[in-house]
Design a protein around this motif. Structure first.
Motif, PDB file in Angstrom:
ATOM      1  N   PHE A   1     -11.853   2.025  -1.461  1.00 50.08           N
ATOM      2  CA  PHE A   1     -10.753   2.814  -0.914  1.00 50.08           C
ATOM      3  C   PHE A   1      -9.605   1.919  -0.466  1.00 50.08           C
ATOM      4  O   PHE A   1      -8.439   2.221  -0.696  1.00 50.08           O
ATOM      5  N   LEU A   2      -9.960   0.804   0.164  1.00 51.81           N
ATOM      6  CA  LEU A   2      -8.908  -0.105   0.600  1.00 51.81           C
ATOM      7  C   LEU A   2      -8.123  -0.635  -0.594  1.00 51.81           C
ATOM      8  O   LEU A   2      -6.896  -0.727  -0.561  1.00 51.81           O
ATOM      9  N   CYS A   3      -8.843  -0.951  -1.669  1.00 52.75           N
ATOM     10  CA  CYS A   3      -8.154  -1.446  -2.865  1.00 52.75           C
ATOM     11  C   CYS A   3      -7.212  -0.380  -3.408  1.00 52.75           C
ATOM     12  O   CYS A   3      -6.068  -0.674  -3.767  1.00 52.75           O
ATOM     13  N   VAL A   4      -7.697   0.854  -3.470  1.00 45.73           N
ATOM     14  CA  VAL A   4      -6.839   1.929  -3.983  1.00 45.73           C
ATOM     15  C   VAL A   4      -5.621   2.100  -3.089  1.00 45.73           C
ATOM     16  O   VAL A   4      -4.495   2.279  -3.576  1.00 45.73           O
ATOM     17  N   GLY A   5      -5.842   1.986  -1.782  1.00 47.45           N
ATOM     18  CA  GLY A   5      -4.716   2.107  -0.866  1.00 47.45           C
ATOM     19  C   GLY A   5      -3.662   1.053  -1.150  1.00 47.45           C
ATOM     20  O   GLY A   5      -2.470   1.325  -1.214  1.00 47.45           O
ATOM     21  N   ARG A   6      -4.142  -0.170  -1.348  1.00 46.65           N
ATOM     22  CA  ARG A   6      -3.203  -1.253  -1.603  1.00 46.65           C
ATOM     23  C   ARG A   6      -2.487  -1.056  -2.942  1.00 46.65           C
ATOM     24  O   ARG A   6      -1.286  -1.242  -3.061  1.00 46.65           O
ATOM     25  N   ILE A   7      -3.234  -0.666  -3.957  1.00 47.86           N
ATOM     26  CA  ILE A   7      -2.627  -0.443  -5.272  1.00 47.86           C
ATOM     27  C   ILE A   7      -1.603   0.680  -5.184  1.00 47.86           C
ATOM     28  O   ILE A   7      -0.501   0.584  -5.737  1.00 47.86           O
TER      29      ILE A   7
ATOM     30  N   ALA B   1      -7.082   8.443  -8.595  1.00 42.18           N
ATOM     31  CA  ALA B   1      -8.094   7.480  -8.157  1.00 42.18           C
ATOM     32  C   ALA B   1      -8.804   7.926  -6.882  1.00 42.18           C
ATOM     33  O   ALA B   1     -10.013   7.807  -6.759  1.00 42.18           O
ATOM     34  N   LYS B   2      -8.029   8.452  -5.932  1.00 44.11           N
ATOM     35  CA  LYS B   2      -8.660   8.831  -4.664  1.00 44.11           C
ATOM     36  C   LYS B   2      -9.609  10.007  -4.855  1.00 44.11           C
ATOM     37  O   LYS B   2     -10.632  10.111  -4.200  1.00 44.11           O
ATOM     38  N   LYS B   3      -9.233  10.882  -5.788  1.00 43.32           N
ATOM     39  CA  LYS B   3     -10.110  12.027  -6.030  1.00 43.32           C
ATOM     40  C   LYS B   3     -11.396  11.586  -6.720  1.00 43.32           C
ATOM     41  O   LYS B   3     -12.473  12.105  -6.418  1.00 43.32           O
ATOM     42  N   VAL B   4     -11.258  10.630  -7.623  1.00 44.41           N
ATOM     43  CA  VAL B   4     -12.460  10.102  -8.266  1.00 44.41           C
ATOM     44  C   VAL B   4     -13.384   9.520  -7.208  1.00 44.41           C
ATOM     45  O   VAL B   4     -14.586   9.784  -7.186  1.00 44.41           O
ATOM     46  N   LEU B   5     -12.780   8.748  -6.278  1.00 47.39           N
ATOM     47  CA  LEU B   5     -13.600   8.158  -5.214  1.00 47.39           C
ATOM     48  C   LEU B   5     -14.223   9.237  -4.345  1.00 47.39           C
ATOM     49  O   LEU B   5     -15.374   9.125  -3.932  1.00 47.39           O
TER      50      LEU B   5
END
Lengths: 289, 678, 173
Positions: free
Chosen positions: B410-416, B365-369
């Motif tokens: 990004f914050l959502c991904v961090g939380r997930i 996910a982070k790489k997609v972002l």
């Protein structure tokens, strides 16, 4: 006649008229499709109104669902398809219309991805590939329209003196391929086909049943009407010629549907990104000023 | 001396100084009290409040509206003050040297020859730039114009939200931090301090000051990427440092060339004269390194190993925006150099399509972002290179809307990631039940990237409309936008996979996280609602003011009236109606007796009673479990297409890098040609 | 709405435990030669879109839950056609150790079409009969079936969570 003029002049009435008429046109088109296919196969086939019966029947059935979210996205799918048509009738920016249509398709994709059904999942994956396949071609089509009218607005097309087909014949051909994808016709019917036993059963629409399938069918009717309208717009100076042209295009697509087998989704992407895209580009080159 | 004091008398000066210095001081203070949790948390809240309030105050104070045109605010100081003629530029030069020495120190500490080498070159260039050329009588240290105001607002608004989010995130993160990770105090020192540097970066006008802040953000980024220790992070941090130092060399070389030619030492010297073309190009290339456009993208992708707030703040919302900020600052003055601008636009467009394409192949996910960030930054640069006010306005709006949406995502991904223990999109299953709030917020963020009335799509739309006369770019934009839809659609679908649950899901989420996520989500929605208005009243005016000449304003009006007519209220109304109808239908139609598990050829392991009553489901069957041969229970696995069999990320990156290096060379060639022919 | 239900009966066919004779015959009957589409009949692939369930073959202990699931997933109003003798009574397989009997042991049946296999005309006739019955039903008709005649033994444990597919590796380079 005064009533018709009144409807044509008032944007609101025009929108309402189209919202009522479009599903009728769309279902009639698919009725024509089924009759035509039946005749090609040497049988009588259903009546022209069969798709209407189907949709009305679906609305009378039990509302079976997998979960709630599915319904919300199905409704958004229908609404955005209607919006696309309304924007088209209002003569709005064509690129924005395309984006609305893409969002509508996206809602269907999300709806069918959200249920935990493998068939529906694969269908929606292929549906995104379909979007990937036809989107650049459609964008180029709209840009070609801009190059001739110096405007992205839809109603500027109607103010032209000469039909678009004179200057954009190659674009029309690539539009036919796009339409074949949108109408789920072979060889592009990878995501959800009208035939029963394909490898992913019914793909994107698998998990919708009863009235919810009816919603999707209505949205599909709107979509058919919209793309039929796009074909008519290629010969806007004479409405009869426009309809003839659109019907010829539609019949070509149907013939292709009947003589082709379904091919893989990757073949579809490769094909769409080579032949129709290059045709559109070639057409763009001679429109360039 | 009196002049300096009187020049300091304005309120704005004080606010500006405070905004640059206060975060750095607060960061230091947080470092000192890091062991005391309550105090630390309080300090972070205070810093967030100060950054937010200060940013808005600064923009408000510096905005003077005269004759319908928003004024530019400047801070002029005499070059020398006092009896002995103490030169003020020595002060900024001192700061610059200090930062460069810090860079050299880092290079020596990690024993990396290349960093030291690049650091030495930078120092040499900085010293040379300071001593050659003539000095001006008066300096413009800081300058706040429209572009700056946008970046200040972005930094303040998004930065403060991310800061608040990080309170709980980092607390949780520290519990699982690997061996050798840096302390929380160290993290907050660089993190809060960074906000000050960023504000300094966008407001400073003098080149010495600008490069000071530029290098400082690089160093912050280096420190924060390496926060958790370990080999992989060290390598990635070093790579980020190296590439950005290379960018620093290019930038200082540009500044040096400007000084040598006696053009001046601030942004006003980039007038578009032929002698300044080469420096402008070098500055643009430096901007490309900072914005991680192709071929410099590798550092941003590697930087995703940092804790998520870092990725959100530095690598999506603010720091990478510094690069595009520089390009947007330079480009309006060079519209005469068609080939130069076209190559800039080409590099941007290539990054737009290429990064969107590579994002399709990723499941991280982070790489997609990260790829999506690169893609959008590429679009901004392409807009800057197109040289039309419309495109320029589109670029401005992408910078703004992208920062908010991407920060939120990004914050959502961090939380997930923290909750699921994975940042893999494939693992995001049943999210609406596990974490309903986060999922909803993330869906809002993703929708805002694609949905018609929201800013991102609007900007893309305008960008495509503006490129109409450059066929070359058009193909890139058309394909890139198709890829964008592709990878977002896949992810959105994954986020929505769920089964039926009769009970209402609840999510345990701390108040500060909920506050920051909700704050950004509301911001996304509100800006989405007002997009057309904001665009019409803010961005177009700004673009028209940026491009000199009245005919440009006329041009923008003529181009613009079409878009202005777009009834975005129809789209919003449609969305609202759709949601309303869904709510009504769900309330009326969804009854337990109508719920059926998905079609699995009838081999569903779960019965309807079990699906509806979780207490009867003793085995814990899920709706996608089915009986396979021999009565065994198996479950379906849902995985998206990632083109893995067709496309190798590394190989494609190699080709794309090669093309972009070529375009860099062509860029150089264009500039040389432009100089020699003129 | 019942008017339209009769005009567009969508058929899903399910091969329960048959020797495939009825199965092949039924599919052949839906090909262009007999043109079932003139009645509006569409052959759909999944129960969620269907109105009429056509079952061939008898029910055994291993597949009765499948038949029940397929039946339950059809939205009401719906009709069931038992195609061939096996579906009606168990036929040739009635005395097998694993066979439960005709499909009416598991789900309610509306039309029985005799034959081994039935003639195509009989099959079409059966479907038209089912349409007649379908018209009288409403969507309030009970849709979930009763308990199964034989208890299904569920496995003791669930499979472990599958590892992410090979495509989805975390890369932290």
């Amino acid at each position: 006649m005064t009533y018709i003029n009144m409807i044509i002049e008032s944007p609101l009435l025009r929108c309402i008229a189209v919202l009522i008429l479009a599903p009728t046109i769309g279902t009639l088109l698919s009725g024509f499709d089924r009759k035509f296919t039946a005749r090609l196969q040497g049988r009588v086939g259903p009546s022209f109104w069969q798709p209407v019966y189907d949709i009305l029947k679906l609305f009378g059935k039990q509302q079976i669902l997998v979960h709630r979210t599915q319904l919300a996205y199905a409704i958004l799918h229908l609404f955005f398809m209607m919006l696309t048509l309304v924007l088209l009738v209002l003569g709005q920016d064509l690129l924005m219309i395309l984006f609305c249509q893409a969002f509508s398709a996206l809602c269907l994709v999300i709806a069918s991805m959200s249920v935990r059904s493998p068939y529906s999942w694969i269908g929606s994956q292929r549906k995104i590939l379909q979007m990937l396949a036809y989107e650049p071609t459609l964008i180029l089509l709209i840009l070609a329209v801009y190059l001739q009218n110096n405007s992205f607005l839809g109603f500027k097309v109607l103010e032209r003196d000469t039909p678009l087909i004179y200057s954009m014949p190659l674009m029309f051909i690539s539009l036919l391929f796009v339409i074949a994808i949108e109408f789920e016709k072979s060889p592009f019917d990878v995501a959800s086909s009208h035939h029963a036993h394909q490898e992913i059963v019914k793909g994107t629409t698998l998990e919708f049943s009863g009235p919810f399938l009816g919603l999707i069918e209505v949205a599909h009717a709107y979509e058919m009407a919209m793309f039929f309208g796009l074909m008519v717009a290629f010969w806007h100076t004479s409405i009869i010629m426009g309809i003839v042209l659109a019907l010829i295009g539609f019949i070509l697509v149907l013939i292709m549907d009947n003589i082709c087998a379904r091919l893989t989704s990757w073949w579809m992407v490769r094909f769409m990104w080579t032949i129709p895209l290059t045709l559109s580009l070639a057409n763009l080159i001679w429109l360039w000023r | 001396m009196e002049k300096v004091i009187s020049s300091l008398f304005g309120m704005t000066h004080w606010v500006l100084l405070a905004m640059v210095i206060a975060p750095i001081l607060l960061g230091g203070l947080t470092f000192l009290v890091q062991k005391r949790e309550k105090l630390r948390t309080l300090l972070i809240w205070i810093s967030a409040a100060i950054v937010l309030a200060g940013g808005i105050l600064l923009v408000w104070l510096s905005t003077g509206n005269e004759e319908g045109i928003v004024q530019t605010w400047q801070w002029n100081v005499p070059a020398s003050i006092g009896k002995y003629g103490f030169r003020l530029d020595l002060l900024s030069f001192g700061l610059e040297s200090f930062v460069l020495l810090a860079l050299l120190y880092v290079g020596f500490k990690i024993e990396n020859g290349w960093v030291v080498f690049l650091g030495l070159i930078q120092t040499g260039l900085a010293v040379a730039a300071h001593f050659v050329g003539e000095h001006e009588d008066s300096l413009v240290l800081f300058r706040i114009d429209n572009l700056t105001r946008i970046l200040i607002l972005v930094t303040a608004v998004v930065g403060s939200a991310i800061l608040i989010f990080s309170i709980n995130y980092m607390k949780e993160h520290e519990k699982h931090a690997p061996e050798g990770a840096g302390s929380l105090g160290r993290f907050y020192f660089f993190f809060i301090g960074f906000l000050g540097f960023m504000l300094g970066l966008v407001t400073s006008n003098n080149f010495s000051l600008f490069s000071t802040f530029w290098e400082a953000t690089t160093l912050c980024s280096y420190a924060l990427i390496g926060q958790d220790g370990g080999e992989a992070r060290r390598i990635n941090a070093t790579r980020a440092l190296l590439i950005n130092s290379f960018g620093g060399v290019l930038m200082l070389a540009g500044i040096f060339l400007l000084k040598v030619n006696n053009c001046g030492e601030d942004f006003q010297s980039l007038t578009g004269a032929s002698v300044t073309v080469l420096p402008a190009m070098l500055l643009c290339m430096a901007a490309f390194t900072k914005s991680a456009l192709f071929p410099f993208q590798s550092w941003l992708l590697g930087a995703m190993v940092a804790p998520t707030p870092v990725s959100a703040l530095l690598h999506a919302a603010t720091m990478v925006k510094a690069g595009v900020y520089l390009v947007m600052r330079i480009s309006p003055h060079y519209s005469d150099y068609k080939l130069f601008m076209m190559m800039i636009a080409f590099t941007g467009a290539l990054s737009f399509a290429g990064a969107a394409f590579l994002a399709c192949t990723q499941s991280n996910a982070k790489k997609v972002l990260a790829y999506s960030t690169i893609s959008n930054l590429g679009l901004v640069v392409a807009c800057a290179g197109i040289e039309s006010p419309l495109a320029y306005a589109a670029g401005l709006s992408i910078i703004t809307f992208h920062a908010v949406s991407k920060g939120l995502l990004f914050l959502c991904v961090g939380r997930i990631e923290q909750k699921l223990g994975s940042r893999d999109i494939e693992k995001m299953d049943g999210m609406p039940y596990k974490m309903p709030f986060t999922t909803m917020v993330a869906m809002i963020g993703m929708m805002s990237m694609l949905l018609p009335p929201f800013g991102m799509l609007l900007s893309k739309w305008l960008a495509i409309e503006a490129t109409i006369h450059s066929p070359f770019l058009l193909v890139f934009l058309a394909t890139g936008s198709a890829f964008t839809v592709y990878f977002w659609a896949k992810w959105m679908g994954h986020m929505q996979i769920q089964g039926y649950h009769a009970d209402k899901p609840v999510e345990e989420i701390s108040k500060s996280m909920k506050f920051s996520l909700g704050y950004l989500a509301i911001l996304v929605i509100v800006t989405g609602l007002l997009t057309m208005m904001i665009f019409r009243n803010v961005f177009t005016t700004m673009a028209a003011e940026t491009f000199p000449g009245i005919d440009m304003v006329a041009k923008i009006n003529s181009l613009y009236h079409e878009q202005a007519e777009f009834p975005s209220y129809l789209v919003l109304g449609c969305l609202a109606l759709g949601l309303l109808f869904s709510a009504i239908f769900i309330a009326i139609l969804v009854k337990n007796k109508n719920i059926r598990p998905p079609y699995l050829c009838g081999e569903n392991a779960i019965t309807i009673e079990e699906e509806l009553n979780p207490e009867k489901n003793k085995l814990g069957l899920r709706s996608y479990d089915f009986y396979s041969a021999g009565g065994k229970v198996e479950h379906a696995v849902f995985s998206s297409y990632y083109f893995q069999n067709y496309i190798n990320e590394n190989r494609v990156s190699k080709y794309l890098n090669w093309i972009s290096w070529l375009s860099m060379i062509v860029l150089l060639g264009c500039v040389v040609a432009a100089i020699t022919i003129k | 709405m019942s008017k339209f239900t009769g005009k567009s009966p969508w058929v899903v066919h399910f091969n329960c435990n048959s020797c495939n004779g009825c199965d092949i015959e039924f599919l052949a009957c839906l090909t262009p030669l007999y043109d079932a589409e003139r009645f509006g009949v569409l052959h759909v692939g999944n129960p969620k879109h269907a109105d009429i369930l056509v079952v061939t073959g008898s029910v055994n202990k291993k597949n009765m839950h499948v038949l029940k699931n397929v039946y339950d997933q059809i939205p009401a109003p719906k009709a069931v056609v038992a195609m061939g003798v096996c579906a009606a009574t168990g036929g040739l397989f009635a005395d097998c150790y694993n066979v439960v009997g005709g499909i009416d042991k598991v789900i309610p049946v509306d039309v029985h079409v005799p034959g081994c296999p039935p003639k195509p005309e009989a099959m079409l006739d059966g479907i038209v009969k089912a349409v007649e019955i379908l018209k009288k039903k409403t969507k309030e008709t009970e849709t979930v079936t009763e308990e199964l005649p034989v208890v299904i033994v569920k496995p003791k444990e669930l499979p472990a969570e599958t590892a992410a597919p090979a495509t989805a590796k975390e890369s932290e380079k």
